[in-house]
Write a protein that holds these residues in place. Sequence first.
Motif, PDB file in Angstrom:
ATOM      1  N   CYS A  55      -8.049 -21.258 -15.365  1.00 32.05           N
ATOM      2  CA  CYS A  55      -8.486 -22.345 -14.487  1.00 32.05           C
ATOM      3  C   CYS A  55      -9.292 -21.790 -13.326  1.00 32.05           C
ATOM      4  CB  CYS A  55      -7.269 -23.109 -13.945  1.00 32.05           C
ATOM      5  SG  CYS A  55      -7.696 -24.386 -12.742  1.00 32.05           S
ATOM      6  N   GLN A  56     -10.413 -22.407 -13.075  1.00 34.62           N
ATOM      7  CA  GLN A  56     -11.159 -22.182 -11.847  1.00 34.62           C
ATOM      8  C   GLN A  56     -11.098 -23.481 -11.071  1.00 34.62           C
ATOM      9  OE1 GLN A  56     -15.059 -20.877 -13.085  1.00 34.62           O
ATOM     10  NE2 GLN A  56     -14.387 -18.758 -13.258  1.00 34.62           N
ATOM     11  N   GLY A  57     -10.423 -23.453  -9.933  1.00 36.10           N
ATOM     12  CA  GLY A  57     -10.226 -24.670  -9.159  1.00 36.10           C
ATOM     13  C   GLY A  57     -10.633 -24.498  -7.711  1.00 36.10           C
ATOM     14  N   ASP A  58     -10.686 -25.600  -6.999  1.00 37.62           N
ATOM     15  CA  ASP A  58     -11.092 -25.584  -5.591  1.00 37.62           C
ATOM     16  C   ASP A  58      -9.905 -25.218  -4.697  1.00 37.62           C
ATOM     17  OD1 ASP A  58      -9.648 -27.907  -5.962  1.00 37.62           O
ATOM     18  OD2 ASP A  58     -11.139 -29.239  -5.034  1.00 37.62           O
ATOM     19  N   THR A  59      -9.384 -24.024  -4.913  1.00 38.01           N
ATOM     20  CA  THR A  59      -8.203 -23.581  -4.170  1.00 38.01           C
ATOM     21  C   THR A  59      -8.517 -23.284  -2.702  1.00 38.01           C
ATOM     22  OG1 THR A  59      -8.591 -21.347  -5.019  1.00 38.01           O
ATOM     23  CG2 THR A  59      -6.967 -22.685  -6.179  1.00 38.01           C
ATOM     24  N   TRP A  60      -9.814 -23.267  -2.343  1.00 36.71           N
ATOM     25  CA  TRP A  60     -10.152 -23.134  -0.917  1.00 36.71           C
ATOM     26  C   TRP A  60      -9.769 -24.409  -0.158  1.00 36.71           C
ATOM     27  CZ3 TRP A  60     -13.666 -23.363  -4.894  1.00 36.71           C
ATOM     28  CH2 TRP A  60     -14.431 -24.525  -4.992  1.00 36.71           C
ATOM     29  N   VAL A  61      -9.626 -25.528  -0.888  1.00 36.51           N
ATOM     30  CA  VAL A  61      -9.117 -26.763  -0.282  1.00 36.51           C
ATOM     31  C   VAL A  61      -7.604 -26.633  -0.156  1.00 36.51           C
ATOM     32  CG1 VAL A  61      -8.873 -29.268  -0.538  1.00 36.51           C
ATOM     33  CG2 VAL A  61     -10.999 -28.139  -1.243  1.00 36.51           C
TER      34      VAL A  61
END
Length: 195
Positions: A55-61
């Motif tokens: 998974c590549q997710g918007d973990t910076w959010v």
Amino acid sequence: MRTAEIARKTAETDIQLQLNLDGAGKSEIATGCGFLDHMLTLFARHGRFDLTVKCQGDTWVDDHHTVEDVGICLGDAFAQALGNMAGITRYGSALLPMDEALILSAVDLSGRGMLCCELALPTEKVGTFDTELCEEFLLAFTRRCQCTLHIRQLSGKNSHHIIEGAFKALARSLRQAVAVDPALGGEIPSTKGVL
């Protein structure tokens, strides 16, 4: 062979997931969320499912979108791998101790998505992981798997232990539920004739 491959891409996550229900508990997990990786690794081992998740997710959010969307994909994978559910046991349960925590999981592969979750997590975080995301994962999974799941904490004071116990108990109850019952002779395990 009861397997599934799921690909899901949104503006928030890009996920590839492979599942083999009749595996050996092997896993290759890389979600970008370390605690979720740990939970999915032990889920695969205790369920004897072979599982690959990338998974590549918007973990910076934050981890919310990643955790929820991985739950969606895992639920989709179980539904796909089970097909019409002919010949499966359908029900499974586990009472699992994890140090001071004691967790009950009971699952019905009913064709109806329902989560009854009673986890009293004493902290808001385990490391950087928001503990409220445990229920978000379970909710996403049950909706897409279309199963009824009861997860109940009978004791526990440590959030890590409680959540780990929940994932292990879920895995073991699912292992029972997805098992092929030779006595059914391939029948659908329902008086309705369909799940």
